[in-house]
Motif scaffolding. Structure first.
Motif, short mmCIF file in Angstrom:
data_model
loop_
_atom_site.label_atom_id
_atom_site.label_comp_id
_atom_site.label_asym_id
_atom_site.label_seq_id
_atom_site.Cartn_x
_atom_site.Cartn_y
_atom_site.Cartn_z
N PHE A 134 0.83 -1.20 0.00
CA PHE A 134 0.00 0.00 0.00
C PHE A 134 0.87 1.26 0.00
CE2 PHE A 134 -1.97 3.43 2.48
CZ PHE A 134 -3.03 3.72 1.64
N ARG A 135 1.94 1.23 0.78
CA ARG A 135 2.81 2.41 0.85
C ARG A 135 3.43 2.71 -0.52
NH1 ARG A 135 5.95 1.81 6.55
NH2 ARG A 135 4.14 2.34 7.82
N ARG A 136 3.91 1.63 -1.15
CA ARG A 136 4.51 1.81 -2.47
C ARG A 136 3.50 2.43 -3.43
NH1 ARG A 136 7.21 -3.05 -1.95
NH2 ARG A 136 5.46 -4.15 -2.90
N ALA A 137 2.29 1.84 -3.43
CA ALA A 137 1.27 2.32 -4.35
C ALA A 137 0.91 3.77 -4.05
CB ALA A 137 0.03 1.42 -4.23
N ALA A 138 0.75 4.08 -2.77
CA ALA A 138 0.34 5.44 -2.41
C ALA A 138 1.38 6.46 -2.85
CB ALA A 138 0.11 5.53 -0.90
N ARG A 139 2.67 6.10 -2.68
CA ARG A 139 3.73 7.02 -3.10
C ARG A 139 3.62 7.33 -4.59
NH1 ARG A 139 7.48 4.59 0.51
NH2 ARG A 139 8.32 3.17 -1.06
N SER A 140 3.44 6.25 -5.35
CA SER A 140 3.36 6.42 -6.80
C SER A 140 2.12 7.23 -7.20
CB SER A 140 3.35 5.04 -7.45
OG SER A 140 2.88 5.14 -8.76
N LEU A 141 0.98 6.91 -6.58
CA LEU A 141 -0.27 7.59 -6.94
C LEU A 141 -0.20 9.08 -6.61
CD1 LEU A 141 -2.75 4.88 -5.61
CD2 LEU A 141 -2.39 5.50 -8.01
N ILE A 142 0.36 9.39 -5.44
CA ILE A 142 0.47 10.79 -5.04
C ILE A 142 1.40 11.53 -6.01
CG2 ILE A 142 1.43 12.34 -3.27
CD1 ILE A 142 -1.28 11.31 -2.49
N ALA A 143 2.52 10.85 -6.38
CA ALA A 143 3.47 11.47 -7.30
C ALA A 143 2.79 11.76 -8.64
CB ALA A 143 4.68 10.58 -7.50
N ARG A 144 1.88 10.87 -9.03
CA ARG A 144 1.22 11.06 -10.32
C ARG A 144 -0.06 11.89 -10.19
NH1 ARG A 144 0.10 5.64 -12.93
NH2 ARG A 144 0.28 4.65 -10.88
N ARG A 145 -0.33 12.39 -8.96
CA ARG A 145 -1.50 13.25 -8.69
C ARG A 145 -2.80 12.56 -9.10
NH1 ARG A 145 2.08 17.15 -10.68
NH2 ARG A 145 2.85 18.52 -9.02
N ILE A 146 -2.91 11.29 -8.75
CA ILE A 146 -4.16 10.58 -9.07
C ILE A 146 -5.08 10.65 -7.87
CG2 ILE A 146 -5.15 8.34 -9.67
CD1 ILE A 146 -2.47 7.81 -11.13
N ALA A 147 -6.27 11.24 -8.06
CA ALA A 147 -7.19 11.47 -6.95
C ALA A 147 -7.86 10.17 -6.54
CB ALA A 147 -8.24 12.50 -7.36
N PRO A 148 -8.30 10.05 -5.27
CA PRO A 148 -8.88 8.81 -4.75
C PRO A 148 -9.99 8.21 -5.61
CG PRO A 148 -8.49 10.34 -2.96
CD PRO A 148 -8.15 11.07 -4.23
N PRO A 149 -10.92 8.99 -6.16
CA PRO A 149 -12.00 8.36 -6.94
C PRO A 149 -11.47 7.66 -8.19
CG PRO A 149 -12.53 10.64 -6.42
CD PRO A 149 -11.10 10.44 -6.04
N ASP A 150 -10.26 7.99 -8.63
CA ASP A 150 -9.72 7.41 -9.87
C ASP A 150 -8.88 6.17 -9.61
OD1 ASP A 150 -10.94 9.51 -11.22
OD2 ASP A 150 -9.18 10.81 -10.92
N VAL A 151 -8.94 5.61 -8.40
CA VAL A 151 -8.16 4.41 -8.10
C VAL A 151 -9.11 3.28 -7.73
CG1 VAL A 151 -6.25 3.47 -6.76
CG2 VAL A 151 -6.45 5.95 -7.07
N SER A 152 -8.82 2.08 -8.21
CA SER A 152 -9.58 0.92 -7.74
C SER A 152 -8.61 -0.06 -7.09
CB SER A 152 -10.37 0.31 -8.89
OG SER A 152 -9.89 -0.96 -9.19
N TRP A 153 -8.97 -0.50 -5.88
CA TRP A 153 -8.07 -1.33 -5.08
C TRP A 153 -8.61 -2.75 -5.03
CZ3 TRP A 153 -3.79 1.12 -2.90
CH2 TRP A 153 -3.81 2.53 -2.90
N THR A 154 -7.77 -3.72 -5.35
CA THR A 154 -8.19 -5.11 -5.21
C THR A 154 -7.05 -5.94 -4.61
OG1 THR A 154 -7.54 -5.40 -7.49
CG2 THR A 154 -9.91 -5.29 -7.06
N CYS A 155 -7.42 -7.16 -4.17
CA CYS A 155 -6.44 -8.04 -3.56
C CYS A 155 -6.34 -9.33 -4.36
CB CYS A 155 -6.83 -8.38 -2.13
SG CYS A 155 -6.72 -6.98 -1.04
N ALA A 156 -5.16 -9.93 -4.33
CA ALA A 156 -4.98 -11.22 -5.00
C ALA A 156 -3.95 -12.02 -4.22
CB ALA A 156 -4.51 -11.00 -6.43
N GLN A 157 -3.96 -13.34 -4.41
CA GLN A 157 -2.98 -14.20 -3.74
C GLN A 157 -1.56 -13.81 -4.13
OE1 GLN A 157 -3.18 -16.47 -1.49
NE2 GLN A 157 -5.36 -16.88 -1.32
#
Lengths: 403, 477
Positions: free
Chosen positions: B17-40
């Motif tokens: 999550f931390r890695r993803a958040a860093r990248s998303l913030i750097a790319r200025r992607i707002a929360p509604p434009d992200v979809s979060w899912t989990c996988a094995q």
């Protein structure tokens, strides 16, 4: 565990269960040394709950239930015919350590009947605590019920090993003590509490270890005629004079070996619960004993509603209170608003004008609170005009322990 | 715009999550434009890009809230956490102060659930001992937490059971501690648990005995110890029986006729209780010797020495030499006292010497143990023993050497300069003078000589006073 030890455990746990306190909280944070065992987290942990809803945190036992004293309210008094048993020091140490290793308990709460002499008994209890700390590197919680009649050096020594020392007041008035506990002396108990208080303060100032979580006491409710008002006055005085950490109220339970000097009836649990709530009002909500008592009638608390609500109904002119402007003292007096919710309100309203929905997210019982609060979008009818308030709010009320 | 897909590990994938958040913030992607899912086995999310993204700082309270909330099973947890980060970085740094804010409130609800889950695991996990051929103690537990808290709980169990070898198995992972290293392993099953434990029956008996049937309140019990935990709690098997039997047990208690005591009144034993104080100097000394020093460190308690009915000299506390050899006044100060006594015509073998405080208190500096003055509280603690000691020793005259002894004997702080000379200590004729170590410490030779002369004068006066006092021991005979 061999059968003889189990039998002793049954007798000596049964004999100890009338002590209400089982708290393991407040100890300074510790963790086990390299080969040691045990830790304290500060918060205390309840490892199980018995069907009476009470927490099992410590191994709560008596070293022995043989006793030379003859206190009428106590199942272990010398004239009672209960089965008797006595642990050796080593047996108590083994039980504590082995139970602890299996994560059954937070530590030990050891009390004892008086055998041979108060000094001798206290010394045996001291040996248990010392062996746990020194021979087993035990860093869990130890609470010793100290014996006020024991000599001061023994209490001093006990304070080196115990997290908490307590002395039970048991009966709130001198007259009751004289009638029901002939070997105890009220002035001696008060003096012992005073000394303990002095030692705790002194050790803190001199940075020495002595009973770091302070002292607590227990008062039995319903064994004599004392009113709630007078119980609360006594309690407030104990907090003020001796800085007690906690006063426990324990509803007098009938037991198989009741003395003829005492009432034989079901324990007054609701009364105990109201006193428990009143005790919180004393300690954290800025109420005086007199104010709390004034919520009831003739010095007895209202059993149907909690003491804060009872006080509010008799002081309707002080409500409603504006959640966005009222001071902390007054917010603490709003029925249904707990201390933590008040803290959140005070921080939150610096940033925003609080609305009813906001209050709903900060507390659990909005319905109870509504009539007493003004918010940005809500102003209740004046309380003095609401005669049905009591019934409206009490009707579906469940018995709650905490607010 | 197509939402950005982030795929994380099952469980509490805080690192991912931390890695993803860093990248998303750097790319200025707002929360509604992200979809979060989990996988094995997620594909590593834009790893290089994330490493390159600049880390940002969060208020500590926000980071802690997120770390805990991510342990929750709620599928929205990542999206809620990212929204919070977004708001904090976009002008709402103090957002946590508004606990009534719907987002903050929702995350706090998650955190509270995790707090409760952790707390219940700390409380309701039970170990069983595993029989091992090598005789080492090893403990195994099986627990079913609601959320992904296995790693979060490890510190608690290590702190508590550091000296033991143990494993904890859960459906979402396991912990293994060998007294030195922690290993976080794969999920286990209840079959990993040993079949029995020799203390379980005793524990269950304890649980049953500590229950008071007169206070039956099963609802309160279930609220605090929900039934879902019962299957892994050995004591829970007793619950149904205890509840069922409770009303009858209470009825029995109330109906039971007042029992008449089968025992005689133990008058002698009760009277005997009053005599609990030590009855002889030997008994008192046994107690002192067995007692723990109030401040840790001393090798042993150093007891008083000398004849009954003599002059008693009370010093401050044993020093380094006294502590090692277990006898009072044998170090440098003791030698000075010996010499002064001889000069003053007092037979050293015919005086009693002891200390106000019976244990050596010191500060370790390298190999040296530097004397530390006992505090007023410590002196008070030892006072009860000292006064008892004097009642057994029956001195003709009690001499306080220095301020600590004077404090112990009078119960209050005393200035030696002002109080020096004759006095009374409770029942005993007394005398206050300096401690011989004071003479040793004076830096100036002339001052030292003058002080020594004054000390000798005091000792001579002490000798005269003692002569004049009738020997108490003799008088009593």
């Amino acid at each position: 565990m061999d059968a003889a030890l189990v039998t002793k455990l049954r007798i000596l746990a049964d004999a100890a269960k009338y002590d209400a306190s089982c708290a393991s909280s407040g100890a300074p944070k510790r963790s086990a040394g390299k080969d040691g065992l045990g830790s304290t987290t500060g918060a205390g942990i309840c490892h199980a709950y018995t069907p009476d809803g009470r927490c099992v945190s410590l191994l709560k036992i008596l070293l022995t239930n043989f006793c030379l004293f003859d206190c009428a309210y106590c199942i272990n008094r010398r004239s009672s015919n209960v089965k008797r048993a006595r642990f050796t020091v080593e047996e108590v140490v083994t039980l504590t350590v082995e139970f602890y290793k299996r994560n059954y308990i937070e530590g030990l709460f050891l009390s004892s009947g008086i055998i041979r002499s108060p000094d001798y008994t206290m010394e045996q209890m001291l040996r248990v605590a010392k062996a746990l700390r020194q021979d087993h590197g035990f860093a869990g919680y130890i609470h010793l019920k100290s014996i006020p009649e024991a000599n001061p050096w023994l209490i001093e020594q006990a304070g080196l090993f115990a997290d908490r020392l307590s002395i039970n007041l048991e009966l709130p008035t001198v007259a009751s003590l004289e009638r029901l506990a002939p070997e105890k002396h009220a002035p001696a108990i008060a003096a012992a509490m005073g000394q303990m208080h002095e030692r705790i303060i002194e050790a803190k100032a001199e940075r020495r270890r002595f009973s770091p979580t302070g002292q607590s006491t227990q008062i039995i409710v319903g064994a004599d005629e004392t009113t709630d008002g007078s119980l609360l006055t006594t309690t407030a005085a104990l907090y003020k004079n001796f800085s007690l950490r906690r006063v426990y109220f324990s509803a007098f339970s009938p037991h198989a070996e009741a003395s003829s000097a005492l009432p034989v009836k079901a324990p007054p649990l609701q009364r105990e619960n109201r006193l428990y709530q009143a005790d919180w009002l004393l300690r954290y909500y800025g109420f005086s004993a007199e104010e709390i008592a004034s919520g009831g009638e003739d010095g007895m608390l209202d059993l149907e509603i909690d003491p804060k609500f009872a006080w509010a109904l008799k002081n309707r002119d002080r409500f409603p209170v504006d959640v966005n402007t009222a001071d902390r003292e007054m917010l603490l007096r709003v029925p249904g608003l707990g201390k933590r919710a008040v803290d959140k309100i005070i921080v939150g309203r610096r940033h925003t004008r609080l609305r009813l929905d906001d209050i709903g997210r900060l507390t659990t019982g909005l319905k109870r609170i509504r009539p007493f609060l003004i918010t940005a979008d809500h102003r209740p009818v004046r309380l003095t005009d609401r005669l049905d308030l009591r019934t409206q709010i009490t009707a579906p009320q469940r018995q709650m322990r905490l607010f | 715009m197509q939402p950005v897909q982030v795929i994380l590990h099952e469980g509490a994938d805080v690192q991912g999550f931390r890695r993803a958040a860093r990248s998303l913030i750097a790319r200025r992607i707002a929360p509604p434009d992200v979809s979060w899912t989990c996988a094995q086995m997620p594909e590593l999310f834009a790893n290089d890009e994330a490493e390159a993204a600049r880390p940002f700082t969060l208020p500590r309270a926000v980071a802690e809230l997120i770390d805990q909330a991510l342990c929750h099973r709620d599928p929205d947890r990542y999206s809620l956490a990212y929204t919070l980060i977004w708001r904090v970085l976009h002008g709402e740094r103090a957002v946590l102060e508004v606990q009534s804010d719907p987002l903050v409130h929702r995350l706090e609800v998650l955190r509270k659930a995790i707090g409760r889950d952790l707390h219940k695991m700390h409380a309701f996990l039970r170990f069983r001992q595993l029989a091992r051929a090598d005789g080492q103690e090893q403990f195994i537990a099986w627990f079913e937490p609601d959320h992904y808290i296995v790693e979060a709980t490890a510190g608690f169990f290590v702190d508590r059971f550091r000296g033991l070898i143990w494993s904890i198995f859960t459906p979402v992972g396991s912990l293994h501690w060998d007294r030195e290293n922690l290993i976080i392993g794969p999920p286990g099953s209840k079959a990993d648990l040993p079949e029995s434990d020799s203390f379980e029956a005793g524990w269950t008996q304890y649980y049953e005995s500590t229950f008071n049937p007169a206070r039956l309140n099963p609802d309160l019990m279930r609220k605090e110890m929900p039934m879902k935990y019962w299957r892994n709690l050995p004591e829970a098997k007793s619950i149904a029986r205890l509840i069922e039997a409770a009303p009858a047990r209470v009825e029995e208690m109330i109906q039971q006729e007042m029992a008449v005591s089968a025992k005689r009144n133990p008058e002698k034993a009760v009277a005997e209780m009053a005599n609990q104080n030590p009855q002889s100097l030997e008994a008192l000394n046994r107690i002192i010797a067995a007692a723990e020093p109030l401040v840790p460190g001393a090798t042993r308690a150093v007891l008083g020495e000398g004849p009954i009915g003599a002059i008693a000299f009370v010093g401050e506390q044993p020093g380094d030499q006294e502590d090692l050899q277990g006898r009072p006044f044998i170090g440098p100060a003791g030698q000075l006292l010996d010499a002064a006594l001889e000069k003053s015509g007092i037979d050293r073998r015919r005086v009693y010497v002891t200390n106000a405080v019976k244990h050596f208190k010191f500060e370790q500096r390298g190999k040296r143990r530097i004397h530390q003055k006992p505090t007023a509280g410590e002196v008070k603690h030892y006072r009860w023993w000292l006064m008892k000691e004097l009642t057994f020793v029956k001195p003709r005259l009690v001499v306080a050497l220095g301020a600590t002894a004077a404090l112990a004997l009078t119960g209050k702080a005393v200035s030696i300069a002002q109080a020096r000379g004759r006095t009374q200590f409770e029942d005993f004729p007394g005398f206050i003078t300096v401690h011989p170590s004071y003479l040793l410490r004076l830096p100036d030779e002339a001052a030292k000589r003058a002080a020594y002369t004054a000390f000798l004068a005091d000792l001579k006066q002490i000798a005269r006073l003692a002569q004049a006092e009738p020997a108490k021991a003799a008088a009593a005979e």
